[in-house]
Design an enzyme around this catalytic site. Structure first.
Site, PDB file in Angstrom:
ATOM      1  N   LYS A 199       0.859  -1.190   0.000  1.00  0.00           N
ATOM      2  CA  LYS A 199       0.000   0.000   0.000  1.00  0.00           C
ATOM      3  C   LYS A 199       0.890   1.233   0.000  1.00  0.00           C
ATOM      4  O   LYS A 199       1.280   1.758   1.049  1.00  0.00           O
ATOM      5  CB  LYS A 199      -0.925  -0.020   1.227  1.00  0.00           C
ATOM      6  CG  LYS A 199      -2.140   0.883   1.066  1.00  0.00           C
ATOM      7  CD  LYS A 199      -3.049   0.374  -0.029  1.00  0.00           C
ATOM      8  CE  LYS A 199      -4.280   1.258  -0.194  1.00  0.00           C
ATOM      9  NZ  LYS A 199      -5.089   0.845  -1.331  1.00  0.00           N
ATOM     10  N   SER A 226      -8.599  -0.444  -4.976  1.00  0.00           N
ATOM     11  CA  SER A 226      -8.842  -0.135  -3.563  1.00  0.00           C
ATOM     12  C   SER A 226     -10.341   0.065  -3.333  1.00  0.00           C
ATOM     13  O   SER A 226     -11.116  -0.870  -3.503  1.00  0.00           O
ATOM     14  CB  SER A 226      -8.025   1.087  -3.150  1.00  0.00           C
ATOM     15  OG  SER A 226      -7.631   0.996  -1.801  1.00  0.00           O
TER      16      SER A 226
END
Length: 602
Positions: free
Chosen positions: A197, A400
């Site tokens: 991430k 996401s």
């Protein structure tokens, strides 16, 4: 006597009444004129036999146009110069079977930023047009990489003698703020779940992390490999020749004496060098078009769509298409974002609309608010529970929070080079206490509990608050994994194996079970009809329309907005979009499922 005394007042009243009638008639005349003008501007033109459809997109290529603000319209423009991908595809598809259309001309000079997935969709549409036996010609004064990639769909590519074909390869460079923040004394507290991430890294690092570097390299290599193969196949040259042009540009240009257009022709990238006058003569000779005379046989996309509006099917059940384009935010959301409340309201209306038999949500989003993403997913689930199938159609990016939304669908469709996945969560919290102390600004007060005022950026983040944020991130990540595992019918461990914030192309995502099929919006609509058991169907758009006053302004005000062709202008425009996106972040828990994966553009 009384009549004599009131005579002046009666005269004044008659004058007021006359003025009132004149004003009322004037307002009525203005209204009728405005209605007539709107009708005149939007009347469907006649399409002559032997017409040529000109595909000349201006501005950014998008899934849905950003609604203009009133100030933009009053200043004489739309605010953002954009062209809707589906409008171009519909026009090309209709023209392929329209006997009045003899050819397609692509003019790319004013095409702005365009993700490769959208350009690939256009190239597929143009290939279908060519299959009808009609010729396609591309012409521009010069080609950047995106413009050239689109132009290679043509049978013949023309360029101005002083033009160029700029093929550069692909790159992704980010700005890292840690040293600047350290210099200012600003601390950025980051909590995240997912080792890939990378969205928070610009605030915590001075360079790209090894994990992000490896993933980005893999993505760029995959996209460049596809682009190179497409160009080589279209131009009937080898992929190695494309690489030679890109890598050896300097030496090739030296051999051509600095003549970029001649170099492009020598290397087989273009067919002819044609200046503006020669281009006009070419159109006369090849298509019997006279640009100087404004021949009606030249048909622009907007005019053609208006002239063929009655071609749109209206029979069978309705398949609603909802565009989810932009960052996902809580609440209504400004134009260009996916507002949680506004999107849920539209989905609830579709659920209750008896005409709608199925819904396709077209996702072009890097994510955003985890809370808003879950609310939208729940609304999609409610549609399915009401007996209306849902298909998620991924555009350039559905990562996401964008992927979180997709887990609410019965089926997920993606383009081969869609960027998706990035299943991870983070929290970002700035601490500006040190700069304030340097300025002599002190913060003091009282609180009734340890977490009261804990998220005040003027004060350092306490251990309790930091621990709470980390626990919240991990909980939200586990919820995200659960949504993925349930939607894809896999175990939590299997979901975690493809998660950790890792970004995948559509091809890779399908291989790993994150998407069901590869295809565009039209295929997703057909899939929704199949799930609804419809043999006859038509598509309707479910976007929120502009208010009537803005629609009138939009029609009456000339469109003066022009795309900026300079690198500086594009960079400033991107900076403005990034800043607007950042200030729109409003997740109530300060938790975000957002991907640092802008659409890859050639």
């Amino acid at each position: 006597m009384w009549r004599f005394l009131t005579a002046p007042f009666r005269g004044i009243w008659r004058l007021i009444d006359i003025l009132r009638q004149l004003l009322a008639n004037l307002l009525l005349l203005v209204l009728v004129t405005a209605i007539a003008l709107v009708w005149w501007l939007n009347r469907a033109p006649d399409i002559a036999d032997g017409s040529v459809l000109f595909l000349a997109p201006e501005g950014r290529l998008v899934e849905a146009a950003t609604p203009p603000a009133p100030t933009d319209l009053l200043q004489g423009g739309r605010g953002v110069s954009e062209v809707v991908l589906d409008d171009l595809l519909v026009a090309i598809r209709r023209a392929a079977s329209d006997k009045r259309i003899r050819a397609l001309v692509i003019e790319t000079d004013r095409l702005g930023p365009a993700p490769i997935t959208k350009l690939a969709a256009l190239r597929e549409g143009i290939a279908a047009f060519k299959a009808s036996g009609k010729p396609v010609v591309a012409r521009a004064r010069r080609y950047n990489q995106a413009q050239y990639y689109l132009a290679t769909a043509a049978d013949e590519i023309l360029i101005a003698p002083d033009g160029y074909v700029l093929l550069q390869g692909l790159a992704r460079y980010g700005t890292y703020y840690k040293r600047a923040l350290d210099h200012l004394g600003v601390k950025v507290q980051v909590v995240r779940a997912g080792k890939y991430k990378s969205f928070v890294e610009p605030y915590t690092r001075t360079d790209m992390s090894p994990e992000d570097r490896a993933v980005t390299r893999e993505l760029l290599d995959a996209v460049w490999g596809q682009l190179r193969a497409d160009v080589a196949g279209a131009r009937k040259i080898t992929p190695a020749a494309v690489d030679d042009y890109v890598i050896g540009y300097r030496n090739l240009l030296a051999a051509a004496g600095g003549d970029t257009a001649a170099m492009a022709r020598t290397q087989g990238l273009v067919d002819e060098l044609v200046d503006d006058n020669a281009w006009a003569a070419y159109q006369k000779t090849r298509f019997a078009l006279d640009p100087a005379a404004g021949t009606p046989s030249r048909v622009e996309v907007d005019a053609y769509l208006a002239a063929t509006a009655d071609w749109a099917r209206q029979d069978g059940g309705a398949i609603a298409v909802l565009n989810a384009q932009g960052a996902i935010v809580d609440g209504e959301g400004p134009p260009g974002t996916v507002g949680g409340d506004s999107t849920v309201a539209i989905l609830q209306a579709l659920r209750d609309d008896p005409r709608v038999r199925a819904v396709v949500v077209r996702i072009d989003s890097p994510g955003g608010s985890a809370f808003a993403s879950e609310q939208i997913r729940l609304a999609l689930q409610a549609l399915r529970e009401a007996g209306k199938p849902v298909v998620a159609s991924m555009s350039s990016v559905a990562a996401s929070g964008g992927y979180w939304i997709a887990t609410g669908a019965d089926e997920i469709w993606a383009a081969p080079l869609t960027l998706t996945g990035s299943i991870g969560v983070f929290g970002l919290f700035p601490d500006v206490s040190e700069p304030m102390q340097r300025l002599g600004l002190d913060v003091d007060g009282v609180a009734t509990a340890p977490l009261a005022g804990a998220l005040d950026p003027r004060r350092p983040l306490s251990d309790d608050a930091s621990a709470a944020l980390q626990l919240g991130v991990e909980h939200t990540y586990n919820r995200f994994l659960a949504r993925v595992a349930d939607a894809r019918n896999i175990s939590l461990d299997a979901a975690d194996a493809v998660a950790q914030g890792r970004v995948w192309t559509g091809n890779d995502a399908k291989a790993r079970g994150l998407v069901d099929q590869l295809g565009g919006l039209a295929q997703a609509v057909a899939a929704a009809a199949r799930l609804a058991g419809l043999s006859e169907y038509h598509r309707i758009d479910a976007d929120t329309p502009l208010p009537l006053r803005l629609q009138l302004l939009q029609q009456l005000m000339p469109d003066m907005a022009q795309p900026s062709g300079s690198m500086g202008g594009q960079w400033l425009a991107q900076l403005r979009r990034d800043a607007l996106e950042l200030v729109s972040w409003n997740d109530p828990d300060h938790l975000y499922a957002h991907c640092q994966c802008a659409p890859l553009a050639p």
